[in-house]
Enzyme design. Structure first.
Site, PDB file in Angstrom:
ATOM      1  CB  SER A 190      80.278  14.408  37.221  1.00 43.33           C
ATOM      2  OG  SER A 190      81.157  13.357  37.590  1.00 43.33           O
ATOM      3  CG  ASP A 231      79.367   9.698  30.743  1.00 39.64           C
ATOM      4  OD1 ASP A 231      79.098  10.858  31.096  1.00 39.64           O
ATOM      5  OD2 ASP A 231      79.761   8.815  31.525  1.00 39.64           O
ATOM      6  CG  HIS A 256      80.234   9.355  35.187  1.00 39.68           C
ATOM      7  ND1 HIS A 256      80.240   9.976  33.965  1.00 39.68           N
ATOM      8  CD2 HIS A 256      80.529  10.338  36.086  1.00 39.68           C
ATOM      9  CE1 HIS A 256      80.534  11.263  34.115  1.00 39.68           C
ATOM     10  NE2 HIS A 256      80.715  11.490  35.402  1.00 39.68           N
TER      11      HIS A 256
END
Length: 161
Positions: free
Chosen positions: A49, A109, A87
């Site tokens: 990701s 998210d 992230h």
């Protein structure tokens, strides 16, 4: 010639032992509910990701920076239920929460990160080290590593006799 090979082997063995011990200590203190070691934690990247910034198999070392000092573009690690996620911060909300997104993801998210979920800010990335950490979870590899460390200490003890 024999002496130089011995010295090189001695240095490499010492580096290996120090490396394994350091990683073991760092990983022990990386459990989110446990106190960190001097404010640092380490985690293995297991998803894509964050490609290209972080690759699968990278090992990231975090520092517990104050939540209020985080800014957009920082790469952070946080708890999302029982999952640990790393992230990038894409937006700061007016409610002192963070909107995050993986670099490879098309959407933000769903959950906003609060100071309760926040674990730390990524300081360093060590390529491929995560594969070694995953390998260390294999009982056979772990046993061999411990045996090598034990042999190293026995070897040092014999030399001193």
């Amino acid at each position: 010639m024999y002496n130089k090979k011995y010295q090189l082997l001695n240095v490499l063995a010492t580096i290996f032992v120090a490396f394994v011990v350091l990683l073991a200590i760092l990983n022990f203190f990386s459990e989110p509910n446990r106190k960190s070691i001097f404010g640092y934690r380490g985690y293995t990247v297991i998803s894509g990701s964050m490609v290209p910034a972080l690759q699968i198999g990278d090992y990231v070392i975090l520092k517990e920076e104050p939540f209020q000092q985080l800014k957009e573009e920082d790469i952070i690690t946080f708890k999302n239920d029982r999952i640990i996620v790393t992230h990038r911060v894409v937006h700061l909300t007016s409610k002192n929460q963070l909107i995050t997104r993986g670099d490879a993801n098309a959407v933000d998210d769903l959950l906003e990160v609060t100071d309760q979920e926040y674990i730390g800010k990524v300081q360093w990335r060590i390529p491929f080290l995560g594969y070694f950490m995953i390998l260390m979870q294999n009982p056979l590899f772990f046993s061999v590593s411990l045996a090598l460390i034990a042999i190293r200490f026995v070897f040092l003890w014999i030399i001193k006799i």
